[in-house]
Enzyme design. Structure first.
Site, PDB file in Angstrom:
ATOM      1  N   HIS A 127      -3.998  -0.271  -4.876  1.00  0.00           N
ATOM      2  CA  HIS A 127      -3.496   0.644  -5.910  1.00  0.00           C
ATOM      3  C   HIS A 127      -4.649   1.346  -6.634  1.00  0.00           C
ATOM      4  O   HIS A 127      -4.551   1.670  -7.817  1.00  0.00           O
ATOM      5  CB  HIS A 127      -2.605  -0.087  -6.915  1.00  0.00           C
ATOM      6  CG  HIS A 127      -1.374  -0.683  -6.306  1.00  0.00           C
ATOM      7  ND1 HIS A 127      -0.222   0.048  -6.104  1.00  0.00           N
ATOM      8  CD2 HIS A 127      -1.109  -1.924  -5.845  1.00  0.00           C
ATOM      9  CE1 HIS A 127       0.691  -0.729  -5.551  1.00  0.00           C
ATOM     10  NE2 HIS A 127       0.167  -1.926  -5.369  1.00  0.00           N
ATOM     11  N   ASN A 200       7.114  -1.556  -7.018  1.00  0.00           N
ATOM     12  CA  ASN A 200       6.819  -0.543  -6.007  1.00  0.00           C
ATOM     13  C   ASN A 200       8.008   0.402  -5.860  1.00  0.00           C
ATOM     14  O   ASN A 200       9.060   0.195  -6.454  1.00  0.00           O
ATOM     15  CB  ASN A 200       6.529  -1.202  -4.649  1.00  0.00           C
ATOM     16  CG  ASN A 200       5.207  -1.940  -4.619  1.00  0.00           C
ATOM     17  OD1 ASN A 200       4.263  -1.590  -5.321  1.00  0.00           O
ATOM     18  ND2 ASN A 200       5.141  -2.984  -3.808  1.00  0.00           N
ATOM     19  N   HIS A 392       0.071  -7.224 -15.696  1.00  0.00           N
ATOM     20  CA  HIS A 392       0.143  -8.635 -15.303  1.00  0.00           C
ATOM     21  C   HIS A 392       1.604  -9.078 -15.342  1.00  0.00           C
ATOM     22  O   HIS A 392       2.281  -8.895 -16.363  1.00  0.00           O
ATOM     23  CB  HIS A 392      -0.702  -9.482 -16.255  1.00  0.00           C
ATOM     24  CG  HIS A 392      -0.602 -10.953 -16.025  1.00  0.00           C
ATOM     25  ND1 HIS A 392      -0.473 -11.513 -14.765  1.00  0.00           N
ATOM     26  CD2 HIS A 392      -0.606 -12.006 -16.886  1.00  0.00           C
ATOM     27  CE1 HIS A 392      -0.406 -12.829 -14.870  1.00  0.00           C
ATOM     28  NE2 HIS A 392      -0.472 -13.155 -16.144  1.00  0.00           N
ATOM     29  N   TYR A 415      -3.314 -11.358 -10.945  1.00  0.00           N
ATOM     30  CA  TYR A 415      -3.511 -10.173 -11.789  1.00  0.00           C
ATOM     31  C   TYR A 415      -4.523 -10.423 -12.905  1.00  0.00           C
ATOM     32  O   TYR A 415      -5.335  -9.558 -13.217  1.00  0.00           O
ATOM     33  CB  TYR A 415      -2.168  -9.706 -12.361  1.00  0.00           C
ATOM     34  CG  TYR A 415      -1.395  -8.867 -11.379  1.00  0.00           C
ATOM     35  CD1 TYR A 415      -1.190  -7.511 -11.583  1.00  0.00           C
ATOM     36  CD2 TYR A 415      -0.880  -9.425 -10.216  1.00  0.00           C
ATOM     37  CE1 TYR A 415      -0.492  -6.733 -10.677  1.00  0.00           C
ATOM     38  CE2 TYR A 415      -0.185  -8.670  -9.297  1.00  0.00           C
ATOM     39  CZ  TYR A 415       0.005  -7.321  -9.530  1.00  0.00           C
ATOM     40  OH  TYR A 415       0.686  -6.551  -8.614  1.00  0.00           O
TER      41      TYR A 415
END
Length: 746
Positions: A127, A200, A392, A415
């Site tokens: 990403h 997503n 996160h 994360y």
């Protein structure tokens, strides 16, 4: 921000340009108007542009300061050092004479160059290529019986948000429009703490367990020896992985579908992917999946279009998002929930809700709308906001909890871990874009980049030295007391995770004929780029296990025999909700190109105003820049390309312009109709191939007749410009003229 409809904002912009006050298209590079001469009178820093927003000016511990958001920006009219000392000169280093070496004592040079040397931080492993915007989420109150989370249960409650969109595979410098999964991450700044919904544009993922996540990313990223190919999956390592790890086949077919090449972030669904658990005020729980439903519908580019866009404008999605916000066509989504009983087996309709490679068809569990998201402000500083925002999945608020989805469980660790490297220490939550909008009293101390100034002497509890502060809260976050099964430690998946093909077949069977054609084309292209025949054979076997027609069509394109399925194919019920075709959607923020020349301007001013009134963006395309008939030109034949427009209108059939020669512009080569500028021919040809609506009147209509396009699907002519626009706008409601794509697959 001033509250106006998109149509009002765009109309005002069009009116402004007509009177030479302001450009009528989004994209102005700043809030000021430049002068030809270098400015010499000191002025305060210019304010941000009206569409820009900044993080709240809160303290590192979440307190409101009451200062304007521009307090984050630079202050005063004069250049200073980082410590505020004014400077006389920043163009010449301190030297031993005009031709001598630079002196080590040059503190300004050392500060300036040292900071420059450290301007970059590690990009995200995945990403990395992304963009973001500020907005507001408004609750409908319809989730009050499901969760105690205030931002969802209180009707009309507004919550500030920041959303980051991204591609997964490419580096920061890659193109926006590559075939890839898109990230859709939302940070809710709730008054109960920050909640991050990190999803997503596809509801399923490649792998079932987070321990495989590094493997799929290593396989999909550029090959480690040559660092190619960039931002794409059309290579051996990706197909080697997904053909061996067949749990990846479901996500792969989503990537090979039109979902992998979205038209715009504004026209993209979002999914939380995992199953979450909600708990209400009565401590009752349900399982849910999160959905973002775009107001404009889910739309995509066609394959040739996305390839052209990557070269013509690699920032296409980023520009589209920011231009829409600047024009007042604010992107909107509704947040929806699929709700399931929280049963001990955590399944629904035979589908394991903890398997991230599975979805639940909306026909079985309808999506219940619980709120609306509107993005209405662009970043003021891309690095400070988009690059430094840290998401996160463990950023939870009371009323929302996680489940034992093994991919989700791994993300809960990953994360935080990645931010420690990217943002250089544990205090990344104190960066302005990450600061919560709730009071913070966390007992965390010190570390790199500590910006808070903690008082007290007892950062532990219980304590008596600080009066017992901080205290725990009866209405604070509680982990739902779910029973953990007494079972042996084992590295294995449940049996229910073993079905890797039935939902892939469901997706294929849910597609319209034209979407199936696009999927066949995508598999054929991608596998055609694979070097090793054995990998192609293995993937064809996977396709045979999905559907024999899909396998046969791809095999034919590869010049290979189609294998037989490994077993009996399951019966599946198609899910119409998975198809992008068949409904009608608003045209807000769509871009319409208008081809003119210096003579045929009948109806052009009128139709520009009508387009703006409809909430769309009109762009005049002319042989040259400047003005035509008093109208400002936004694109010339040399700078225009079809991928920028959702529809094309022809008010003229322009003769070749003086620069319509291949030596000046390669697009001017090989004209199809020598009487018309060859670049206009190319515009029309590409828009027709990409199934976009085309309209014309006057000389433009005569041109379409001469080239044999008049009367073909999606090509309209009329005596008046407004008559043409009405017909074109109706065609745009379905996104494309799908009848132009004859499908051979039922």
């Amino acid at each position: 921000m001033e509250s106006r409809t998109p149509a009002e904002v765009i109309k005002d912009a069009v009116t402004a340009v007509t009177s030479d006050k302001h450009p009528d298209v989004p994209g102005a590079p700043g809030s000021g108007t430049p002068t030809v001469e270098e400015p010499t009178t000191p002025v305060e820093p210019l304010p941000p542009s009206p569409e820009q927003g900044q993080p709240d000016t809160r303290t590192p511990t979440g307190a409101e300061t009451g200062t304007p958001s521009t307090a984050h920006g630079q202050q005063g009219p004069y250049l200073t050092t980082a410590q505020g000392a004014r400077l006389r000169d920043t163009d010449h280093s301190l030297k031993a004479g005009p031709r001598g070496p630079i002196l080590l004592q040059d503190h300004h040079f050392r500060e300036k160059i040292t900071h420059f040397d450290h301007e970059r931080i590690p990009e995200r492993v995945v990403h990395a290529r992304g963009t973001g915007a500020h907005g507001v989420f408004t609750s409908y109150g319809t989730a009050a019986n499901l969760t105690r989370a205030g931002f969802l249960k209180e009707k009309g409650k507004e919550t500030e948000v920041f959303v980051r969109f991204s591609t997964v595979l490419g580096s920061r410098g890659s193109a926006d429009t590559v075939r890839d999964t898109r990230g859709f991450a939302t940070k809710f700044y709730t008054d109960e703490g920050t909640f991050d919904l990190v999803g997503n544009n596809m509801p399923v993922f490649f792998v079932q367990d987070a321990i495989k996540f590094p493997d799929i990313i290593h396989a999909a990223k550029p090959h480690p020896d040559r660092e190619i190919p960039q931002a794409q999956s059309a290579h051996d390592t990706f197909w080697d992985f997904v053909s061996l790890h067949t749990e990846a086949q479901h996500h792969t077919i989503w990537n090979m579908s039109d979902r992998g090449i979205p038209r715009s972030y504004r026209m993209m669904e979002g999914f939380g992917v995992h199953t979450f658990r909600l708990v209400n005020d009565a401590d009752e729980t349900v399982l849910v999946k999160f959905h973002w439903k775009p107001k404009l519908g889910v739309h995509s580019q066609v394959w040739e279009e996305t390839q052209l866009t990557g070269g013509v404008d690699p920032d296409f999605h980023r520009r589209d998002l920011y231009d829409a916000i600047e024009a007042g066509a604010y992107p909107e989504w509704e947040l929806g929930l699929q709700v399931f009983p929280d049963t001990p087996d955590e399944t629904f309709a035979g589908i394991d809700l903890l398997d991230p490679t599975k979805l639940v068809p909306e026909e079985l569990a309808p999506v219940q709308r619980v709120g609306k998201l509107v993005l209405n402000r662009t970043p003021t500083n891309f690095f400070a906001e988009v690059e430094q925002v840290a998401f996160h999945l463990g950023n939870l608020v009371p009323g929302i909890d996680v489940t034992n989805d093994p991919l989700l469980q791994g993300r809960l660790f990953s994360y935080v871990d990645t931010q420690l490297t990217r943002l250089a220490g544990p205090n990344f939550h104190q960066i302005p874009i990450n600061r919560p909008h709730a009071p913070v009293n966390d007992m965390l101390r010190d570390g790199f980049h500590q910006q808070a100034v903690h008082a007290g002497v007892a950062p532990y509890r219980p304590n008596s030295l600080d009066g017992g502060n901080p205290f725990t809260s009866d209405d604070g976050f509680v982990d739902v007391p779910v029973r953990v099964a007494e079972a042996p430690k084992i590295r294995a998946n449940p049996v229910s995770f073993g079905d890797h093909f039935s939902q892939v077949r469901l997706f294929w069977q849910s597609m319209s004929p034209v979407e199936k054609e696009h999927i066949v084309r995508a598999y054929t292209f991608e596998l055609g780029k694979v070097y090793h025949q054995q990998i192609r054979e293995r993937q064809l076997q996977c396709l045979a296990n999905i559907d024999p027609v899909l396998c046969e069509q791809v095999a034919t394109g590869l010049g290979m025999p189609a294998p037989q399925p490994a077993g009996e194919l399951p019966e599946v019920a198609p899910s119409p909700a998975l198809s992008q075709v068949g409904e009608q959607w608003p045209s807000d923020g769509r871009v319409i190109g208008i081809v003119v020349d210096d003579t045929d301007l009948d109806g052009v001013a009128e139709i520009r105003e009508a387009i703006a009134d409809a909430g769309m963006v009109p762009l005049i395309i002319a042989p040259h820049g400047g003005k035509v008939g008093g109208l400002t030109v936004q694109r010339t034949f040399g700078t225009a390309r079809s991928v920028e427009y959702d529809a094309l209108l022809l008010a003229a059939a322009p003769v070749p312009a003086p620069d319509a020669i291949p030596a000046r512009d390669e697009k001017a080569g090989a004209p199809r109709n020598a009487a018309v500028d060859p670049r206009v021919n190319l515009l029309v040809d590409e828009c027709w191939r990409h199934a976009k609506a085309i309209g014309a009147w006057g000389p433009g209509a005569e041109f379409l007749s001469r080239v044999g396009l008049a009367g073909t699907p999606g090509v309209v002519t009329h005596d008046t410009a407004t008559g043409v626009l009405a017909a074109v706008q109706q065609l745009m409601a379905t996104h494309r003229v799908w009848d132009r794509f004859p499908a051979t697959i039922g």
